[in-house]
Design a protein around this motif. Structure first.
Motif, PDB file in Angstrom:
ATOM      1  N   UNK A 161      19.302  -8.967 -10.598  1.00 40.18           N
ATOM      2  CA  UNK A 161      20.292  -9.931 -10.147  1.00 40.18           C
ATOM      3  C   UNK A 161      20.223 -10.229  -8.650  1.00 40.18           C
ATOM      4  N   UNK A 162      19.679  -9.310  -7.845  1.00 39.13           N
ATOM      5  CA  UNK A 162      19.700  -9.525  -6.395  1.00 39.13           C
ATOM      6  C   UNK A 162      18.320  -9.471  -5.757  1.00 39.13           C
ATOM      7  N   UNK A 163      17.274  -9.277  -6.569  1.00 43.87           N
ATOM      8  CA  UNK A 163      15.930  -9.258  -5.998  1.00 43.87           C
ATOM      9  C   UNK A 163      15.667  -8.059  -5.107  1.00 43.87           C
ATOM     10  N   UNK A 164      16.392  -6.966  -5.354  1.00 45.13           N
ATOM     11  CA  UNK A 164      16.218  -5.750  -4.565  1.00 45.13           C
ATOM     12  C   UNK A 164      15.192  -4.861  -5.260  1.00 45.13           C
ATOM     13  N   UNK A 288      18.276 -14.371  -2.385  1.00 42.38           N
ATOM     14  CA  UNK A 288      17.977 -12.989  -2.744  1.00 42.38           C
ATOM     15  C   UNK A 288      18.228 -12.072  -1.571  1.00 42.38           C
ATOM     16  N   UNK A 289      18.170 -10.790  -1.844  1.00 44.06           N
ATOM     17  CA  UNK A 289      18.408  -9.816  -0.788  1.00 44.06           C
ATOM     18  C   UNK A 289      17.261  -9.836   0.211  1.00 44.06           C
TER      19      UNK A 289
END
Lengths: 468, 468
Positions: A161-164, A288-289
């Motif tokens: 969900x956050x590209x981490x 994204x993060x």
């Protein structure tokens, strides 16, 4: 009346070993009530249970209870438990009803989500599910990084969900972002970084936390493109809010992301990414993060405070490999690890999809609130300029020259019982300070949002007289 | 298959604005899987949900999913959700199964209660009850001291069961005793007390916590009557375990209580009372809290770690009036307040009598274990002298000259997979150091206590050959 001994309750009375037992018990109870240790209404153990606990005859306890009832210290009645009577001394130690003289009717301060939307039933279901499967060892002392169930769930969720890029072994679950920031600050200090740059403006509380770790804080200027990537000399780390700058609301521009990562690589510096409301993005441009750009140089910090509620005090760090041990060392001395049951529940909710469902439902709600707020402001406060509207639970209404001042609007709000934030306390550098209201539209309960908006509309319309 | 949009899940993909959308989406998904951000087995959003999230045609998403399935990155099958395939890159980020090579079969180290006895059903019921009545505001940001529901319940409970005079306004709920001790240490430092005496022996971790607050720790000698009341010069406070000295197990003698309180009054000093296992007293001689002697000079600290489980990380301080604000100030910067749901549940459990029932049930169990352990030791380890047996979840088997050494017994236990504590790491002064095993009989699950005792019996019987 059941009178199971193990089902009774503990009562601490020190009966003198010498002298008559009944008189000693009476005196001990009388003293406890007079001193305020036994509170009005408190239920005493049954005569049978107390006689067994103290090793005296049951009749002795019954006689002592009877005597104290006659003296007005206790109330007894057939078939009901004996209780402490409501004497003035026994009423000590009751918490006075919270005085709330200044509780605003309409609270539009930033920082809180709509706590009335907390999915109580889903949380309870997830606890049942978690308690049905958690090993006993989960209730003992855990890894200071937190429960593996949650770290695994977060690694998968944050990647999706956050590209981490998150290895569960690099995640440390914290007691809220406040603790997370404090732990990172202390770890940065022990790894030779006693000076940290923080965005100007940013939250005063966050600066206080970093400073209380013995760190010097330098200001990093912010504009519409987020933090300007001119890291001051001497700073070994930078704390950033890349997805939605707090409070101004800008998104860190792509070339600034690259520049900051380059600074970190060249100097051995660390970027701390505070992704406090990354779940709430209202347009289709994904942000994204920053962490995804270089997991070896970025500390990612996320929280359940906006997506769920801050009362959970649940946040998480994703750490570069060389900061895991320093952070774990300070975490161990801070509280060893965070409370486990909420961690197990959140892991269950993420795994079942319930967390995503809640976030997506709330995102729709908050987007609708933002749209209504923007329409109202365009109509009633055309003198102001809304900033940071693409995401989050707040926006800034910038107040240019000629518009009413933030102090004037906050004061006017207070008179109408509408609480508003302002930019004032967020500045810490010597640069120019802009004026603006910080409006938290996430905070009111859903059913009260319309009334809050109407009340705000009356507050901001103050300037209509003065505008052409 | 339901396909409710709000019921879907978030997927972060950065599709380039330029060029063909399908090729861009394919590349973004492929990159996320290759980089390890999307994990093996992770479910992707439905084509309909993702097409709406990204603002592209549904067919475009379906084509991209199909292409990636053909390439082996995704698995699709009729009627089932699309998932990330188990490629090597996608298997990154999975937590390796915890390696437990050194997990002992029989764990008799001190510090933990029987966590298998945690009343899961009662806890779940109490959460249901708490969630049915808690105001929404309880889920937001609370008073740093903790929820008023719990502080009120604790004030009443501590007065009744432990003889503590507690005003709810003077209670601060903490994230475990570790945090409580750290907060008190920092507050003592800010109020001009940079030197603290701690019992010798005591827990090394506790000394580390106090020292990490920048405080100098001085040793306070201990004997069978608890701490000796000869407070070293320069100390502004003393940390004590009056009910059951840790680890030696003595009860602080009445005249020492009086002497320590007199010292505190005369010097403006502070006594910190760590009442870590005060609920578990096995004889009829009540040992009330030291705090009751002078609430203005004693900080009382209690915890749910022994009465329930340490995973809850719930502890509480009852503070003298002049230390409330200094402690609240450091608590606010540490984690603002502790997590609220467990606080609401514990308040409910105390109010309903469920907490007392659990404590009394466990007290009976632990007393029976102590009796069996003492009988076994008298039989198999007559060379040793059991200390501190009147209370708590552990005892010390003192090893006089001629008995096997603690190192020898710990080592012999390790070879038989029996984990034991010893006094060694607890000493910090220059005085004589006694030898002894620290045996935590509270720790094994009830069903495994007999086997643990039998295994321990084989370990301590080592000396039979050497004793006449």
């Amino acid at each position: 009346m059941t009178d199971d001994w193990a089902g009774s309750r503990d009562l601490h009375v020190e009966v003198a070993a010498r002298g008559r037992r009944r008189a000693g018990l009476e005196r001990a109870l009388r003293d406890a009530i007079r001193a305020g240790r036994l509170h009005a209404g408190e239920r005493l153990p049954s005569t049978r249970a107390l006689s067994r606990d103290l090793g005296v005859a049951r009749g002795t306890v019954a006689d002592a209870y009877g005597q104290l009832a006659a003296e007005g210290y206790l109330t007894t009645s057939q078939g009901a438990p004996t209780r402490v009577a409501s004497t003035p001394a026994a009423r000590q130690g009751r918490l006075a009803p919270a005085a709330r003289p200044n509780e605003p009717r309409f609270d539009l301060r930033p920082g809180l989500p709509d706590v009335s939307s907390f999915p109580r039933r889903a949380w309870l279901r997830a606890l049942r599910s978690a308690l049905a499967t958690a090993p006993d060892s989960a209730l003992g002392i855990s890894d200071p990084r937190g429960r593996p169930e949650l770290r695994q769930a977060l690694a998968t969720y944050l990647g999706r969900a956050r590209g981490v890029l998150a290895d569960p072994a690099a995640i440390v679950v914290c007691t809220g972002y406040i603790q997370a920031l404090g732990l990172v600050a202390r770890a940065l200090k022990t790894t030779g970084r006693p000076v940290i740059a923080m965005e100007d403006p940013c939250l005063e509380l966050h600066r206080n936390i970093v400073e209380s770790a013995g760190i010097e804080v330098l200001p990093l200027p912010v504009d519409e493109g987020g933090a300007r990537p001119e890291v001051p000399d001497g700073a070994g780390a930078v704390v950033l809010t890349p997805a939605h700058q707090y409070p101004l609301g800008g998104t860190l521009a792509p070339e600034r992301r690259t520049a900051l990562v380059r600074w970190a690589r060249e100097t051995g510096g660390v970027l701390v990414e505070d992704d406090y409301d990354g779940e709430f993005r209202y347009d289709r441009q994904p942000v994204g993060a920053l962490q995804g750009l270089d997991p070896a140089r970025v500390v990612y910090a996320g929280t359940a405070s906006k997506a769920l509620v801050p009362g959970l005090r649940l946040a998480w760090l994703v750490l570069p490999a060389d900061l895991i041990e320093p952070v774990v060392d300070v975490k161990r001395l801070a509280d060893y690890h965070s409370a486990v049951l909420d961690q197990l529940v959140l892991a269950d909710l993420i795994g079942s999809g319930g967390f995503d469902r809640h976030v997506r439902r709330m995102r729709n709600r908050y987007r609708a609130r933002r749209d209504r707020l923007l329409a109202m402001l365009a109509d009633r406060a055309p003198y102001g300029r809304p900033l940071g509207v693409a995401a989050g639970l707040h926006l800034v209404l910038e107040l240019p020259d000629g518009a009413p001042s933030e102090a004037e609007l906050v004061e006017r709000g207070a008179r109408r019982s509408v609480a508003l934030g302002s930019l004032a306390a967020h500045w810490h550098g010597s640069g120019p300070r802009r004026e603006g209201l910080v409006i938290g539209y996430g905070r009111p309960p859903e059913h009260a949002f319309g009334a809050s908006l109407a009340a705000l509309s009356d507050v901001v319309a103050v300037a209509e007289d003065r505008q052409p």
